[in-house]
Scaffold this motif. Sequence first.
Motif: not given
Length: 331
Positions: A63-88
């Motif tokens: 994302a940094a190399r491409a100059g992108e400033h927004t991440l969009l991703t998917f998950g369920g209500a208890y997704s560890n991946h969503l939490r990690a992406t939000a923290a990042a």
Amino acid sequence: MEHLKPLESLESLAPRLPSPLTEAADEHFSRHGVRLLLKRDDLIHPDLVGNKWRKLVPNLRAAARAGEHTLLTFGGAYSNHLRATAAAGRLLGLSTIGVVRGEELAGRPLNDSLARCAADGMRLHFVTRADYRRRDDPEWTAALRDRFGPFRLIPEGGSNAEAVRGAAELGRELRGAADVVAVACGTGGTLAGLAAGLADGQRAIGFAALRGGFLAGEVERLQRAAFGGRRGAWSVEDRFHCGGFARTTDALESFARGFAARHGLPDLDRVYVAKTLYGLAALAGEGAFPRGTAVAAVVTGQSPCPVRPSPVRPNSRASAPGGVTNASGGG
């Protein structure tokens, strides 16, 4: 929101790498002549733990190399991946959007996991289960871009070619340390990278956390995308999901509590980690590992997802440690 800093800023997150590798002398293994090691990926970073660090960071660099400033991703209500992406996003000045499975959740109070995502600045977009199944559909992705503007799309669980190449470092850290390396599998990306990073003579086992028997095909697909073909010696063990995702049994509960108490660990994550250790102990009891084998289990972290009991099935194929029947439901 402040935009993403240079690539070097990712190092300022101060990961603990390589993650610690410790021996855990445990009766379920030692009585069969098997050494158990714990690869503590849960200690890499307080917000981006375990395989989430290894899979997210390559996508953040892209994302940094491409100059992108927004991440969009998917998950369920208890997704560890969503939490990690939000923290990042919070730590690096990125905007984040989480597409959440379950439109009905939009009108309810946020659970602890989604509340953490929102507190870290993630915009939550609740969709029907039918729409969620379209997450790989280019037309639906285009509609999301029309709604939210440009973004870096990261798939469910963070598993893509970049993530697999990042997870290969886990295998490289374990070269020469164990004969067999075990990891829990949700989307298959960590297993795909882990196996590719191991040395000749080592093999990886992925313990499926979900029913369905689809993971072997996913791991092969991810390895083709990342490396052009299958890499390393690996297999998927489908017998120890205990009835499906976020399901548990009395046997799993007893094993997890006893293991954590014996080794001074926090309460084991029942969704992923406990099932991996439980399955490994059962395999040791079945004689799957020759005496003298060193087995390393990857501890990926804690999950906030509540687990649900599964009905006991007397004809289950999987034997639990100590001869207790495991209600895995097959798959």
